[in-house]
Design a protein around this motif. Sequence first.
Motif, PDB file in Angstrom:
ATOM      1  N   ASN A 315       0.590 -21.418   1.270  1.00 34.72           N
ATOM      2  CA  ASN A 315      -0.248 -20.225   1.397  1.00 34.72           C
ATOM      3  C   ASN A 315      -1.706 -20.614   1.144  1.00 34.72           C
ATOM      4  O   ASN A 315      -2.047 -21.098   0.071  1.00 34.72           O
ATOM      5  CB  ASN A 315       0.215 -19.166   0.385  1.00 34.72           C
ATOM      6  N   ASP A 316      -2.573 -20.398   2.139  1.00 32.22           N
ATOM      7  CA  ASP A 316      -3.975 -20.810   2.029  1.00 32.22           C
ATOM      8  C   ASP A 316      -4.688 -20.136   0.860  1.00 32.22           C
ATOM      9  O   ASP A 316      -5.490 -20.770   0.166  1.00 32.22           O
ATOM     10  CB  ASP A 316      -4.727 -20.497   3.323  1.00 32.22           C
ATOM     11  N   ASP A 317      -4.430 -18.847   0.663  1.00 30.70           N
ATOM     12  CA  ASP A 317      -5.108 -18.132  -0.417  1.00 30.70           C
ATOM     13  C   ASP A 317      -4.708 -18.696  -1.774  1.00 30.70           C
ATOM     14  O   ASP A 317      -5.552 -18.877  -2.653  1.00 30.70           O
ATOM     15  CB  ASP A 317      -4.771 -16.631  -0.363  1.00 30.70           C
ATOM     16  N   TRP A 318      -3.426 -18.975  -1.957  1.00 29.74           N
ATOM     17  CA  TRP A 318      -2.938 -19.555  -3.218  1.00 29.74           C
ATOM     18  C   TRP A 318      -3.578 -20.917  -3.456  1.00 29.74           C
ATOM     19  O   TRP A 318      -4.026 -21.230  -4.565  1.00 29.74           O
ATOM     20  CB  TRP A 318      -1.414 -19.689  -3.153  1.00 29.74           C
ATOM     21  N   MET A 319      -3.645 -21.725  -2.414  1.00 27.35           N
ATOM     22  CA  MET A 319      -4.251 -23.055  -2.529  1.00 27.35           C
ATOM     23  C   MET A 319      -5.742 -22.955  -2.825  1.00 27.35           C
ATOM     24  O   MET A 319      -6.284 -23.700  -3.648  1.00 27.35           O
ATOM     25  CB  MET A 319      -4.029 -23.832  -1.235  1.00 27.35           C
ATOM     26  N   ARG A 320      -6.406 -22.012  -2.173  1.00 27.79           N
ATOM     27  CA  ARG A 320      -7.858 -21.861  -2.342  1.00 27.79           C
ATOM     28  C   ARG A 320      -8.194 -21.394  -3.749  1.00 27.79           C
ATOM     29  O   ARG A 320      -9.162 -21.861  -4.359  1.00 27.79           O
ATOM     30  CB  ARG A 320      -8.388 -20.876  -1.305  1.00 27.79           C
ATOM     31  N   GLU A 321      -7.391 -20.480  -4.290  1.00 28.73           N
ATOM     32  CA  GLU A 321      -7.639 -19.961  -5.642  1.00 28.73           C
ATOM     33  C   GLU A 321      -7.597 -21.067  -6.689  1.00 28.73           C
ATOM     34  O   GLU A 321      -8.264 -20.990  -7.711  1.00 28.73           O
ATOM     35  CB  GLU A 321      -6.579 -18.899  -5.994  1.00 28.73           C
TER      36      GLU A 321
END
Length: 453
Positions: A315-321
């Motif tokens: 998940n991009d958002d999880w990785m970005r956070e």
Amino acid sequence: MQYAENILGTIGNTPLVKLNKVTEGIDALVLAKVESFNPGNSAKDRMATKMIADAEADGRLKPGGTIIEGTSGNTGMGLALVAIIKGYKLICVISDKQSKEKMDILRAVGAKVVVCPTDVEPTDPRSYYSVSKRLAEETPNSWYVNQYDNPSNAIAHYEQTGPEIWEQTEGKITHFVVGVGTGGTISGIAKYLKEKNPKIKIWGIDTYGSVFKKYHETGIFDENEIYSYITEGIGEDILPKNVDFSLIDGFTKVTDKDAAVYTRKIALEEGIFAGNSAGAVVKGLLQLKEHFKPEDVVVALFHDSGSRYVGKMYNDDWMRERGFLEVEVTKAEDVIKDHIEKPLIVARTEELVSHAIERMRKYKISQIPVMDITGFVGSLDESDLFQSYVNDTKTADRPIREIMGKPYPVVQLGTTIEAVSKLFSRENDAVLIDLGNGKHHIITKYDIIGSIK
């Protein structure tokens, strides 16, 4: 006709797949043992079946009984398949760091799921070790699996996975590399392979926050090594009996970020939708590459499927956070892009200090710009408020202008991170960025630190 009597008959005989792109730079043939081909999508199907069969044989598990186990999810899935086929009830105790997908899958196959906090000592009554044991004591006709110390865990891999790897490589395997959690996989496979050829090297992949590597090298169980980590399925804050350190030639540690990044690389570059520990294993292989020669045959085990981690590493958002996505950060606006749309919280000079305190508490912020009709004229931060309170306990009833500090520096869009960083000092905890149209946003030290890769 060819068919299995039930789903348990499809466990094992998983394929070896050559790795090509993610292992570039390694001068050896690298093969992945892809355990997601098991029906429960992980290597844990093997030991779950073996542990239940052995418990039935010696009477620890009786007909109609309840199976209880602390699990990171995959062992629970394997136990669930056997429980369905053989008519047992199942309670899985799982830590809250495990992915939601794992919890949902366990419930979907009939398991009762009990979630426990991760950041507690193993002996804490809230830990998933303690809760598992307590539930086993309280539940009639139950059996506590205890995969960490249950010898059937390692025996399953000695009897099944080890022989498969030996036969699939025609005995040419020179190195075996795998993530270490309960220890059953590495110890069982290592025992079989070293009996066949004592020269085979066994490498364990550990994670930061786990005790394995240092214990193996020094014999010291260092509690200072124990802290919370994100990587799932490997590492421990205990020494399971299934980890036979005498069979392991060495460990290498892999960071949470590298494990997550390489998990995605395996999918993107090899087309293998593998789980989190596989990413750790591939990064570990690269860290160990000086140990491999061109004629070597290196087998790495991929424990489970990426389907368990769709909401996390994939998940991009999880990785970005978590700062795990490689995003170029060069300008002031880059460090606040994830919250740049949020309004700037400010205080006014004539407001009471209590108003600013309430605002900081409500929005969970540590500093706040102060304005009057001319613009930004001051600032407040936690240290200012604390010092004022020490000097005068009635500070909360004073106007903000009486205790405020200097206004924060203001920078324009496009200002370099280097230039912004130089504006921070002991006296200055934040910088304002002018977004245009009368709008501003705050950049804190936390934002700058969060941009560091």
